[in-house]
Design a protein around this motif. Sequence first.
Motif, PDB file in Angstrom:
ATOM      1  N   THR A  59      30.557 -16.189  40.915  1.00  0.00           N
ATOM      2  CA  THR A  59      30.738 -16.128  39.467  1.00  0.00           C
ATOM      3  C   THR A  59      30.254 -17.405  38.780  1.00  0.00           C
ATOM      4  O   THR A  59      30.047 -17.403  37.567  1.00  0.00           O
ATOM      5  CB  THR A  59      32.196 -15.812  39.091  1.00  0.00           C
ATOM      6  OG1 THR A  59      33.065 -16.779  39.686  1.00  0.00           O
ATOM      7  CG2 THR A  59      32.575 -14.404  39.547  1.00  0.00           C
ATOM      8  N   VAL A  65      30.295 -10.658  34.878  1.00  0.00           N
ATOM      9  CA  VAL A  65      30.290  -9.995  36.178  1.00  0.00           C
ATOM     10  C   VAL A  65      31.092  -8.702  36.101  1.00  0.00           C
ATOM     11  O   VAL A  65      32.208  -8.674  35.580  1.00  0.00           O
ATOM     12  CB  VAL A  65      30.855 -10.924  37.267  1.00  0.00           C
ATOM     13  CG1 VAL A  65      31.090 -10.166  38.571  1.00  0.00           C
ATOM     14  CG2 VAL A  65      29.924 -12.111  37.490  1.00  0.00           C
ATOM     15  N   PHE A  86      27.301  -4.794  42.120  1.00  0.00           N
ATOM     16  CA  PHE A  86      27.572  -6.046  41.423  1.00  0.00           C
ATOM     17  C   PHE A  86      26.545  -6.161  40.305  1.00  0.00           C
ATOM     18  O   PHE A  86      25.346  -5.997  40.543  1.00  0.00           O
ATOM     19  CB  PHE A  86      27.410  -7.221  42.393  1.00  0.00           C
ATOM     20  CG  PHE A  86      27.570  -8.584  41.757  1.00  0.00           C
ATOM     21  CD1 PHE A  86      28.736  -9.303  41.950  1.00  0.00           C
ATOM     22  CD2 PHE A  86      26.560  -9.160  41.003  1.00  0.00           C
ATOM     23  CE1 PHE A  86      28.881 -10.570  41.397  1.00  0.00           C
ATOM     24  CE2 PHE A  86      26.702 -10.416  40.441  1.00  0.00           C
ATOM     25  CZ  PHE A  86      27.863 -11.131  40.636  1.00  0.00           C
ATOM     26  N   GLY A  88      25.574  -8.535  36.601  1.00  0.00           N
ATOM     27  CA  GLY A  88      25.907  -9.706  35.804  1.00  0.00           C
ATOM     28  C   GLY A  88      24.672 -10.274  35.140  1.00  0.00           C
ATOM     29  O   GLY A  88      23.555  -9.782  35.324  1.00  0.00           O
TER      30      GLY A  88
END
Length: 144
Positions: A59, A65, A86, A88
Amino acid sequence: MDAARDLYRRFLLELWHAPAERLPALATEVVAPDFVRHRGGAPDQHGPAAIVTLIEQSTALFDDVAVTIDQGPVADGDLVAARWIFAGAYRGGIPGATAPVGTRVAFSGMDLVRLANGKVAEYWVSSDGDHLMAQLGVDGKAGS
């Protein structure tokens, strides 16, 4: 089996979305004291701090995220497997990356966890790092 799937959901979804100040305590709730994160060719990491470190390091590189479950989880005895995504926005900091800060990325992976005494005891992950690196423009990874 519902309890196993629910524990995995906590392990993946609650931990990855926890506020930084809550993460260590939550990891202690979900992960066994003798937890082992298996890392392929790298040394294994141990204890709840291993998952905290993984999440903090990840992160630190991405904003906004979002980790979601794509398939599963599937439970069989003390083992649970699932496929996740995932996503982000790149913050910068990956050596060799040419993508501008703010570039949206997404990649997938699969987890296998072993449960013991109501907690996650072992963790194996396989993720599509080549796809992530290609999105970030890291040489040698494009086209993989």
